[in-house]
Write a protein that holds these residues in place. Structure first.
Motif, short mmCIF file in Angstrom:
data_model
loop_
_atom_site.label_atom_id
_atom_site.label_comp_id
_atom_site.label_asym_id
_atom_site.label_seq_id
_atom_site.Cartn_x
_atom_site.Cartn_y
_atom_site.Cartn_z
N GLU A 42 19.07 -48.58 -65.69
CA GLU A 42 19.32 -47.14 -65.85
C GLU A 42 19.93 -46.64 -64.55
O GLU A 42 19.63 -47.16 -63.48
N GLU A 43 20.80 -45.65 -64.65
CA GLU A 43 21.35 -45.05 -63.43
C GLU A 43 21.40 -43.53 -63.59
O GLU A 43 21.54 -43.01 -64.69
N HIS A 44 21.26 -42.84 -62.44
CA HIS A 44 21.35 -41.38 -62.43
C HIS A 44 21.68 -40.91 -61.02
O HIS A 44 21.46 -41.63 -60.05
N LEU A 45 22.21 -39.70 -60.93
CA LEU A 45 22.49 -39.12 -59.62
C LEU A 45 21.17 -38.71 -58.98
O LEU A 45 20.29 -38.14 -59.63
N ALA A 46 21.04 -39.01 -57.68
CA ALA A 46 19.80 -38.73 -56.96
C ALA A 46 20.10 -37.90 -55.71
O ALA A 46 19.87 -38.33 -54.59
N GLY A 47 20.63 -36.72 -55.92
CA GLY A 47 20.90 -35.81 -54.81
C GLY A 47 21.78 -36.41 -53.75
O GLY A 47 22.79 -37.04 -54.03
N SER A 48 21.37 -36.27 -52.49
CA SER A 48 22.19 -36.74 -51.36
C SER A 48 22.27 -38.26 -51.28
O SER A 48 23.14 -38.80 -50.61
#
Length: 125
Positions: free
Chosen positions: A61-67
Motif C-alpha cells: 500500500e502507498e500513500h502521501l505522508a506529509g513532509s
C-alpha cells in the motif's frame, strides 16, 4: 494481530519502520519486529501466494505522508511464540493483541484495519 499505540502519531498501528540501506522489505520486517517488540517471527510462505513472493508477504500500500512524501507499506505476517513477551521500545507504551471484532473497533487508519482483516485470515502454505 499485534498493534501498538504509536506515541507520536497517537493512533493504533501494526509494528513497522523504514528500510535500511541494502535491506529487503522482508529483512526490514524481521528487524523491525525484533527491535520494536523483542519478538522473533517465523515468516512463512502464505497459501495462494505466487511463486517468488517473499515468505509472509501479504500486500503493498502507498500513500502521501506529509513532509516525508510517498510512504510505501510492505505488509508481512509472521507467527510468534505465544509465550514470548512483548518488550516495548520508546515509540510506544501501550500494545495489545486484537481479534477480528476488536480490529473493527480499533481507532486507526482504514488501511490498518483492512490489512488486519487479511492478516487474521492469512494461512501458511
Amino acid at each position: 494481530m499485534l498493534v501498538i499505540e504509536h506515541r507520536r502519531l497517537a493512533t493504533w498501528l501494526p509494528i513497522g519502520g523504514e528500510l535500511e540501506a541494502g535491506e529487503t522489505p522482508l529483512e526490514a520486517a524481521e528487524r523491525e519486529l525484533r527491535e520494536e517488540t523483542g519478538l522473533v517471527g517465523a515468516f512463512r510462505p502464505l497459501a495462494g501466494a505466487p511463486e517468488g513472493v517473499p515468505p509472509g508477504f501479504l500486500g503493498y500500500e502507498e500513500h502521501l505522508a506529509g513532509s516525508k512524501g510517498l510512504h510505501l507499506n510492505f505488509v508481512f505476517v509472521a507467527d510468534v511464540d505465544p509465550s514470548a513477551e512483548v518488550v516495548p521500545n520508546d515509540e510506544f507504551g501501550a500494545w495489545r493483541w486484537v481479534d477480528r471484532g476488536e480490529l473493527d473497533a480499533l481507532v486507526s487508519p482504514t488501511n490498518v484495519r483492512q490489512f488486519g482483516v487479511l492478516a487474521l485470515a492469512a494461512r501458511a502454505a
